[in-house]
Design an enzyme around this catalytic site. Structure first.
Site, PDB file in Angstrom:
ATOM      1  N   GLY A 222       0.761  -1.219  -0.197  1.00  0.00           N
ATOM      2  CA  GLY A 222      -0.096   0.113  -0.017  1.00  0.00           C
ATOM      3  C   GLY A 222       0.954   1.190  -0.008  1.00  0.00           C
ATOM      4  O   GLY A 222       0.446   2.210   0.635  1.00  0.00           O
TER       5      GLY A 222
ATOM      6  N   SER B  91       1.642   3.401  -2.674  1.00  0.00           N
ATOM      7  CA  SER B  91       1.341   4.272  -3.525  1.00  0.00           C
ATOM      8  C   SER B  91       1.174   5.630  -2.984  1.00  0.00           C
ATOM      9  O   SER B  91       1.080   6.680  -3.895  1.00  0.00           O
ATOM     10  CB  SER B  91       0.422   3.748  -4.743  1.00  0.00           C
ATOM     11  N   ARG B  92       0.552   5.707  -1.906  1.00  0.00           N
ATOM     12  CA  ARG B  92       0.193   7.023  -1.503  1.00  0.00           C
ATOM     13  C   ARG B  92      -0.249   7.015   0.012  1.00  0.00           C
ATOM     14  O   ARG B  92       0.011   5.779   0.594  1.00  0.00           O
ATOM     15  CB  ARG B  92      -1.021   7.301  -2.252  1.00  0.00           C
TER      16      ARG B  92
ATOM     17  N   VAL C  37      -2.592  -7.831  -2.619  1.00  0.00           N
ATOM     18  CA  VAL C  37      -2.105  -8.701  -1.208  1.00  0.00           C
ATOM     19  C   VAL C  37      -3.010  -9.573  -1.153  1.00  0.00           C
ATOM     20  O   VAL C  37      -2.524 -10.541  -0.221  1.00  0.00           O
ATOM     21  CB  VAL C  37      -1.902  -7.755  -0.322  1.00  0.00           C
TER      22      VAL C  37
ATOM     23  N   ASN D 238       0.983  -2.394   5.198  1.00  0.00           N
ATOM     24  CA  ASN D 238       0.359  -1.453   5.395  1.00  0.00           C
ATOM     25  C   ASN D 238      -1.225  -1.450   4.374  1.00  0.00           C
ATOM     26  O   ASN D 238      -2.099  -0.525   4.740  1.00  0.00           O
ATOM     27  CB  ASN D 238       1.328   0.022   4.809  1.00  0.00           C
TER      28      ASN D 238
ATOM     29  N   SER E  82      -5.362  -0.572  13.613  1.00  0.00           N
ATOM     30  CA  SER E  82      -6.335   0.788  13.662  1.00  0.00           C
ATOM     31  C   SER E  82      -6.612   0.783  14.923  1.00  0.00           C
ATOM     32  O   SER E  82      -7.060  -0.166  15.829  1.00  0.00           O
ATOM     33  CB  SER E  82      -7.248   0.779  12.702  1.00  0.00           C
TER      34      SER E  82
ATOM     35  N   TYR F 220     -14.287  -3.470   8.848  1.00  0.00           N
ATOM     36  CA  TYR F 220     -12.765  -2.969   9.027  1.00  0.00           C
ATOM     37  C   TYR F 220     -12.491  -3.070  10.345  1.00  0.00           C
ATOM     38  O   TYR F 220     -11.127  -3.777  10.768  1.00  0.00           O
ATOM     39  CB  TYR F 220     -13.091  -1.497   8.942  1.00  0.00           C
TER      40      TYR F 220
ATOM     41  N   LYS G 209      -9.032  -5.390  11.508  1.00  0.00           N
ATOM     42  CA  LYS G 209      -7.777  -4.560  12.442  1.00  0.00           C
ATOM     43  C   LYS G 209      -7.744  -5.362  13.706  1.00  0.00           C
ATOM     44  O   LYS G 209      -6.596  -5.401  14.385  1.00  0.00           O
ATOM     45  CB  LYS G 209      -8.182  -3.152  12.517  1.00  0.00           C
TER      46      LYS G 209
ATOM     47  N   ILE H  78      -6.372   9.683  10.570  1.00  0.00           N
ATOM     48  CA  ILE H  78      -4.952  10.352   9.747  1.00  0.00           C
ATOM     49  C   ILE H  78      -5.374  10.639   8.481  1.00  0.00           C
ATOM     50  O   ILE H  78      -6.300  10.432   7.832  1.00  0.00           O
ATOM     51  CB  ILE H  78      -3.833   9.309   9.528  1.00  0.00           C
TER      52      ILE H  78
HETATM   53  P1  NAP Z   1      -4.986   4.728   1.530  1.00  0.00           P
HETATM   54  O1  NAP Z   1      -4.505   6.485   1.141  1.00  0.00           O
HETATM   55  O2  NAP Z   1      -6.203   4.559   1.056  1.00  0.00           O
HETATM   56  O3  NAP Z   1      -3.943   3.997   0.671  1.00  0.00           O
HETATM   57  C1  NAP Z   1      -4.125   2.544   0.703  1.00  0.00           C
HETATM   58  C2  NAP Z   1      -2.893   1.845  -0.190  1.00  0.00           C
HETATM   59  O4  NAP Z   1      -3.170   0.656   0.005  1.00  0.00           O
HETATM   60  C3  NAP Z   1      -2.995   2.266  -1.452  1.00  0.00           C
HETATM   61  O5  NAP Z   1      -1.395   2.147  -1.762  1.00  0.00           O
HETATM   62  C4  NAP Z   1      -3.546   1.418  -2.215  1.00  0.00           C
HETATM   63  O6  NAP Z   1      -3.110   1.250  -3.619  1.00  0.00           O
HETATM   64  C5  NAP Z   1      -3.142   0.104  -1.321  1.00  0.00           C
HETATM   65  N1  NAP Z   1      -4.061  -1.069  -1.681  1.00  0.00           N
HETATM   66  C6  NAP Z   1      -5.264  -1.164  -1.300  1.00  0.00           C
HETATM   67  N2  NAP Z   1      -5.957  -2.381  -1.779  1.00  0.00           N
HETATM   68  C7  NAP Z   1      -4.839  -3.167  -2.040  1.00  0.00           C
HETATM   69  C8  NAP Z   1      -4.459  -4.510  -2.421  1.00  0.00           C
HETATM   70  N3  NAP Z   1      -5.675  -5.122  -2.517  1.00  0.00           N
HETATM   71  N4  NAP Z   1      -3.377  -4.907  -2.683  1.00  0.00           N
HETATM   72  C9  NAP Z   1      -2.251  -4.096  -2.707  1.00  0.00           C
HETATM   73  N5  NAP Z   1      -2.393  -2.778  -2.151  1.00  0.00           N
HETATM   74  C10 NAP Z   1      -3.612  -2.469  -1.868  1.00  0.00           C
HETATM   75  O7  NAP Z   1      -4.855   4.452   2.963  1.00  0.00           O
HETATM   76  P2  NAP Z   1      -4.182   5.319   4.225  1.00  0.00           P
HETATM   77  O8  NAP Z   1      -5.189   5.862   4.906  1.00  0.00           O
HETATM   78  O9  NAP Z   1      -2.867   5.442   3.701  1.00  0.00           O
HETATM   79  O10 NAP Z   1      -4.169   3.717   4.942  1.00  0.00           O
HETATM   80  C11 NAP Z   1      -2.878   3.058   5.042  1.00  0.00           C
HETATM   81  C12 NAP Z   1      -3.129   1.869   6.266  1.00  0.00           C
HETATM   82  O11 NAP Z   1      -3.550   2.743   7.545  1.00  0.00           O
HETATM   83  C13 NAP Z   1      -4.553   0.883   6.065  1.00  0.00           C
HETATM   84  O12 NAP Z   1      -4.282  -0.313   6.230  1.00  0.00           O
HETATM   85  C14 NAP Z   1      -5.399   1.597   6.750  1.00  0.00           C
HETATM   86  O13 NAP Z   1      -6.407   0.734   7.378  1.00  0.00           O
HETATM   87  C15 NAP Z   1      -4.566   2.168   8.070  1.00  0.00           C
HETATM   88  N6  NAP Z   1      -5.205   3.068   8.856  1.00  0.00           N
HETATM   89  C16 NAP Z   1      -5.537   4.329   8.409  1.00  0.00           C
HETATM   90  C17 NAP Z   1      -5.930   5.385   8.881  1.00  0.00           C
HETATM   91  C18 NAP Z   1      -6.489   6.701   8.398  1.00  0.00           C
HETATM   92  O14 NAP Z   1      -6.967   7.594   9.323  1.00  0.00           O
HETATM   93  N7  NAP Z   1      -6.164   7.045   7.259  1.00  0.00           N
HETATM   94  C19 NAP Z   1      -6.213   5.213  10.286  1.00  0.00           C
HETATM   95  C20 NAP Z   1      -6.171   3.800  10.856  1.00  0.00           C
HETATM   96  C21 NAP Z   1      -5.566   2.716  10.115  1.00  0.00           C
HETATM   97  P3  NAP Z   1      -3.827   0.612  -4.757  1.00  0.00           P
HETATM   98  O15 NAP Z   1      -5.240   1.271  -4.569  1.00  0.00           O
HETATM   99  O16 NAP Z   1      -3.218   1.018  -6.061  1.00  0.00           O
HETATM  100  O17 NAP Z   1      -4.101  -0.883  -4.455  1.00  0.00           O
END
Ligand code: NAP
Length: 233
Positions: free
Chosen positions: A9, A11-12, A54, A80, A132, A145, A149, A178
């Site tokens: 994950g 890419s962003r 993944v 991630n 999370s 979700y 987690k 976040i």
């Molecule tokens: P995001 O901006 O939506 O980025 C998600 C990343 O995961 C992207 O690079 C996406 O790329 C990749 N991804 C999604 N499905 C995938 C798959 N099947 N195989 C491989 N890669 C995959 O999310 P984020 O906010 O950065 O979150 C990152 C992690 O932190 C996640 O596990 C999320 O649950 C956790 N988290 C986030 C928050 C928050 O507030 N943002 C809070 C708690 C936990 P592609 O779409 O190209 O695959």
């Protein structure tokens, strides 16, 4: 000295920032996302991108073999990649439940399953699973979700116990709210929910990941570190 990090994950959002900070810390990077990479990000160290879902056990096995061939070793794994498909429990479809568990939880298993033999042979390694705060305290509308987690925490602690005798640590980070694509459409009363009164940044999570990958964290395993402004206490 640890040298090569695999980040899913990447890419962003949080994953991209973890990649950037690990590269600044000197790690070479194998970056995974499921969508096509427009271009390889420019970080200070060697960086190679891989496109793989993944949740696909066999495809992940092949990607890990490709990474091993390219880099020769794997020292750090950051699990991630994650998605949300929020819905109230009474309206949640079976497909949305399964897809979130497949990517968020089974995805972490798949990477650990295929990378741990490499770390076992090296007799060293660091595994960092992004969980999370929802996995700790739950969240209405996120039964899929939060299940994934919470599962990630059980996975983390079991892997930590299993691999500790071989010098491999496994820890989880539990982010709160976040600012990324995942949360951009959510309207959350931050001041009421978060003691520190504001949302976090991807850099807050990345700094914790860099710490867990560092020499200073060598005696920490099976831990869950909340990075949430106090939300989950
Ligand atoms: P995001 O901006 O939506 O980025 C998600 C990343 O995961 C992207 O690079 C996406 O790329 C990749 N991804 C999604 N499905 C995938 C798959 N099947 N195989 C491989 N890669 C995959 O999310 P984020 O906010 O950065 O979150 C990152 C992690 O932190 C996640 O596990 C999320 O649950 C956790 N988290 C986030 C928050 C928050 O507030 N943002 C809070 C708690 C936990 P592609 O779409 O190209 O695959």
């Amino acid at each position: 000295m640890f040298r090569v990090a695999v980040i899913t994950g990447a890419s962003r959002g949080i994953g991209a920032e973890i990649a950037r900070q690990l590269s600044v810390a000197g790690y070479e990077l194998a970056l995974i996302a499921s969508g096509p990479w427009k271009e390889t990000p420019e970080y200070p160290t060697k960086t190679v991108t891989y496109q793989v879902d993944v949740s696909d056990f066999t495809a992940v096995k092949q990607t890990v073999a490709d990474i091993k061939k390219e880099f020769g070793q794997i020292d750090v794994l950051v699990n991630n990649a994650g998605i949300t498909r929020d819905m109230l429990i009474m309206q949640m479809s079976e497909e949305d439940y399964d897809r979130v568990l497949d990517i968020n939880l089974k995805g972490q298993f798949n990477l650990i399953r295929h990378i741990s033999p490499i770390m076992l042979r090296q007799r060293s390694g660091r595994i960092i699973n992004i969980s999370s705060v929802a996995g700790l305290i739950g969240n209405a509308g996120q039964t899929n979700y939060a299940s994934s987690k919470a599962g990630s925490i059980g996975l983390t602690k079991s892997v930590a116990r299993e691999l500790a005798p071989r010098g491999i640590t496994c820890n989880a980070i539990a982010p709160g709210f976040i600012e990324t694509d995942m949360t951009k459409d959510l309207d959350v009363p931050l001041k009421q929910m978060i003691p520190l009164g504001k949302s976090g940044q991807p850099s807050d999570i990345a700094a914790t990941a860099v710490f867990l990958a560092s020499e200073g964290a060598r005696y920490i395993t099976g831990e869950v570190i909340r990075v949430d402004g106090g939300m989950g206490m």
